[in-house]
Design a protein around this motif. Structure first.
Motif, PDB file in Angstrom:
ATOM      1  N   LEU A  95       0.977  13.320   5.624  1.00  0.00           N
ATOM      2  CA  LEU A  95       0.657  12.181   6.491  1.00  0.00           C
ATOM      3  C   LEU A  95      -0.674  12.384   7.201  1.00  0.00           C
ATOM      4  CD1 LEU A  95       4.188  11.526   8.057  1.00  0.00           C
ATOM      5  CD2 LEU A  95       3.065  10.237   6.249  1.00  0.00           C
ATOM      6  N   GLY A  96      -0.927  13.628   7.621  1.00  0.00           N
ATOM      7  CA  GLY A  96      -2.191  13.917   8.294  1.00  0.00           C
ATOM      8  C   GLY A  96      -3.393  13.716   7.390  1.00  0.00           C
ATOM      9  N   GLY A  97      -3.187  13.855   6.078  1.00  0.00           N
ATOM     10  CA  GLY A  97      -4.265  13.641   5.121  1.00  0.00           C
ATOM     11  C   GLY A  97      -4.448  12.190   4.727  1.00  0.00           C
ATOM     12  N   GLY A  98      -3.694  11.300   5.318  1.00  0.00           N
ATOM     13  CA  GLY A  98      -3.855   9.869   5.060  1.00  0.00           C
ATOM     14  C   GLY A  98      -3.004   9.329   3.938  1.00  0.00           C
ATOM     15  N   GLU A  99      -2.157  10.160   3.356  1.00  0.00           N
ATOM     16  CA  GLU A  99      -1.264   9.708   2.283  1.00  0.00           C
ATOM     17  C   GLU A  99       0.098   9.381   2.883  1.00  0.00           C
ATOM     18  OE1 GLU A  99       0.761  11.437  -1.838  1.00  0.00           O
ATOM     19  OE2 GLU A  99      -0.980  12.438  -0.955  1.00  0.00           O
ATOM     20  N   ILE A 100       0.507   8.136   2.778  1.00  0.00           N
ATOM     21  CA  ILE A 100       1.745   7.698   3.416  1.00  0.00           C
ATOM     22  C   ILE A 100       2.734   7.246   2.351  1.00  0.00           C
ATOM     23  CG2 ILE A 100       2.778   6.169   5.134  1.00  0.00           C
ATOM     24  CD1 ILE A 100       0.016   5.791   6.342  1.00  0.00           C
ATOM     25  N   PRO A 101       3.858   7.950   2.183  1.00  0.00           N
ATOM     26  CA  PRO A 101       4.873   7.529   1.214  1.00  0.00           C
ATOM     27  C   PRO A 101       5.480   6.177   1.606  1.00  0.00           C
ATOM     28  CG  PRO A 101       5.244   9.785   1.976  1.00  0.00           C
ATOM     29  CD  PRO A 101       4.225   9.189   2.887  1.00  0.00           C
ATOM     30  N   ASP A 102       5.983   5.471   0.616  1.00  0.00           N
ATOM     31  CA  ASP A 102       6.685   4.222   0.910  1.00  0.00           C
ATOM     32  C   ASP A 102       7.971   4.493   1.677  1.00  0.00           C
ATOM     33  OD1 ASP A 102       4.812   2.612  -0.443  1.00  0.00           O
ATOM     34  OD2 ASP A 102       5.799   3.008  -2.369  1.00  0.00           O
ATOM     35  N   VAL A 103       8.690   5.537   1.243  1.00  0.00           N
ATOM     36  CA  VAL A 103       9.964   5.911   1.858  1.00  0.00           C
ATOM     37  C   VAL A 103       9.901   7.392   2.190  1.00  0.00           C
ATOM     38  CG1 VAL A 103      12.482   5.971   1.592  1.00  0.00           C
ATOM     39  CG2 VAL A 103      11.138   4.235   0.389  1.00  0.00           C
ATOM     40  N   MET A 104      10.361   7.764   3.371  1.00  0.00           N
ATOM     41  CA  MET A 104      10.360   9.178   3.734  1.00  0.00           C
ATOM     42  C   MET A 104      11.516   9.479   4.659  1.00  0.00           C
ATOM     43  SD  MET A 104       7.122   9.175   6.377  1.00  0.00           S
ATOM     44  CE  MET A 104       6.400   7.618   5.809  1.00  0.00           C
ATOM     45  N   LEU A 105      12.085  10.657   4.489  1.00  0.00           N
ATOM     46  CA  LEU A 105      13.096  11.123   5.413  1.00  0.00           C
ATOM     47  C   LEU A 105      12.394  11.788   6.588  1.00  0.00           C
ATOM     48  CD1 LEU A 105      16.274  11.516   5.711  1.00  0.00           C
ATOM     49  CD2 LEU A 105      15.779  13.904   5.166  1.00  0.00           C
TER      50      LEU A 105
END
Length: 522
Positions: A95-105
């Motif tokens: 997340l800190g690298g700017g990659e955001i999953p669609d779904v995450m626990l």
């Protein structure tokens, strides 16, 4: 600490969050979840919806569970393959690298609050949950209402809290009774004093009495059955004379630390308790006699990977028995989480892709709330992944996992569950589904069950938790370990209380009391 309080908490939360969605949340569908899911999947588009999905423990490419979900719901999953121990760090790095999953626990409320404040998560209106996951929402309201606080940040909802049926029960206290017998102890210790006598006898045969730990030596796990024997559960929020206080700084915690420091000085506690290193392995190998993180599956001799089966490979005479939680001056009990688990959150980009969010909700509803979903994602194929112990009794006689699919790490890696209540993708099934398939486990779990649950479910739900909680946990862990190991005297506990309050504990206690008063109209 009673679950009645949770219902009052949620009553207040729902007033602020739901309004007209309450009626929708109570609605029921007459169709089977599996059939509904299949029909909806076919009606949207023939082209699979692509979903990037981040959960721990899924470690295989094109895993069995992944392909099952893809085929059933017309989706294409792009999984993140992460081991459980690496998950929190890798999630933050991603997340800190700017990659955001669609779904995450998201594992805990304080992490959710942080991600929401950074603009990484999509808001998930509760009426959207009620519309797309009516059975799920109804079960959450009934069984785990405190879960609504886990997904809440700044008055908005940012996810779907998962179920955690096993959180209704505390872990099992387990003794290697073959070691007790070898040391001349013919009765399973049931009190702190009896434990002390047993530890002294075990020391004479070269066996440590106890250690402490959990995956990663988690902050809640430090001698979590000893502190309740003195009347406190660090660092839970608890009521004391109608005031909300934190269990970490109570005089009863100092009493427990005094006992633990004495045990350590006498050589009863494994020095590796500080890291939790090989805690389970040492118990299996007969180097430790008492285990505080057990479960009902540990005594299943039909499973080659169970605790007792592994112990017997080392020593054919090994014997493990459950025992009452130790009783001390303050009673007895053990940490328990309650029936709400983690949070399934959605990446910010789904604010602009409501169809994808609805598709994920469809998957969650169909799998976690249906018997079909349990069979497919927790058990797998009958005859290949699992079977009945007694074909005539079916689930009433119990379920056995079949080799080589009885190894839980292997099962999780391939996207299958443990046969009880867990699966890697949607995490936990509703209690009403899991209980039906595990009547023996549920009944056994009720034995020696005295769960101690935080007043608010999880202790990091308060508004300022993101600012203070991590540092307070570090302070608590370091202080307690130092006192137990003798690096600091027990008298240092008074300094710790002062530091705790100065470093945010006092502010959190203020917020906790304000929340409690609001809920209880005081």
């Amino acid at each position: 600490m009673k679950l009645k309080g949770y219902r009052n908490v949620v009553k207040l939360t729902l007033i602020a969050m739901l309004t007209a969605s309450v009626a929708a949340g109570c609605s029921q569908s007459n169709e089977k979840p599996g059939a509904t899911a299949a029909n909806n999947s076919q009606s949207t588009s023939d082209k699979p919806i692509e979903i990037s999905w981040m959960v721990p423990q899924l470690t295989e490419e094109n895993a069995y569970g992944q392909k099952l979900i893809e085929e059933k719901f017309t989706v294409k999953i792009k999984p993140y393959l992460i081991a459980y121990a690496d998950y929190p760090q890798k999630q933050q790095i991603t997340l800190g690298g700017g990659e955001i999953p669609d779904v995450m626990l998201v594992l805990d409320p304080v992490s959710l609050q942080k991600y929401a404040s950074q603009g990484l998560l999509a808001e998930v209106p509760v009426d959207t949950i009620a519309e797309n996951m009516p059975k799920y929402k109804e079960a959450l309201d009934k069984d785990a209402p405190q879960g609504w606080y886990y997904s809440l940040s700044d008055g908005k909802n940012y996810g779907v809290t998962t179920f955690y049926p096993s959180g209704r029960f505390n872990a099992k206290a387990e003794w290697r009774t073959d070691l007790l017998a070898k040391a001349g102890i013919d009765k399973i210790p049931a009190t702190i004093d009896e434990m002390t006598a047993a530890f002294e006898a075990l020391k004479k045969i070269g066996v440590y009495g106890l250690s402490s730990g959990a995956p990663g030596n988690a902050w809640f796990a430090l001698f979590k059955q000893i502190f309740p024997a003195y009347g406190t559960v660090p660092p839970q929020w608890m009521l004391k004379a109608d005031v909300v206080v934190n269990g970490a700084i109570q005089p009863e915690a100092k009493e427990a630390l005094t006992q633990l420091a004495d045990w350590y000085q006498k050589g009863y506690i494994d020095p590796d308790f500080i890291t939790g290193k090989e805690y389970r392995e040492k118990f299996i190998a007969g180097k430790l006699a008492y285990y505080d993180y057990g479960g009902v599956l540990d005594l299943d001799e039909t499973n080659e990977s169970s605790m007792i089966s592994l112990a017997k490979k080392t020593n054919p005479d090994a014997k493990i028995e459950f025992a009452p939680l130790p009783t001390g001056s303050g009673g007895q009990g053990d940490w328990a989480w309650g029936a709400a688990g983690n949070i399934i959150a959605f990446g910010k980009q789904l604010d602009k892709d409501p169809e994808k969010m609805k598709k994920v909700m469809e998957i969650l509803e169909a799998t976690t709330m249906s018997e079909e979903g349990f069979l497919e994602l927790s058990l797998g194929k009958q005859g290949e992944h699992w079977d009945y112990k007694d074909a005539g009794q079916k689930q009433a006689g119990g379920i056995k996992l079949l080799a080589p699919h009885d190894n839980l790490d292997k099962r999780y890696g391939m996207g299958l569950g443990d046969g009880a209540s867990f699966n890697p993708f949607t995490r936990q099934f509703a209690a009403e589904v899991a209980d039906k398939w595990n009547p023996i486990i549920v009944e056994q779990s009720k034995q020696y069950n005295m769960p101690k649950v935080d007043l608010f479910g999880k202790p990091d739900v308060l508004p300022s938790a993101g600012k203070y909680w991590a540092d307070l946990l570090k302070l608590k862990d370091e202080t307690f370990m130092s006192i137990i190991s003798g690096a600091k005297p027990v008298s240092y506990f008074d300094t710790f209380v002062k530091l705790w309050n100065e470093q945010g504990g006092e502010q959190l206690a203020k917020e906790a009391n304000e929340l409690y008063k609001q809920v209880n109209n005081k």
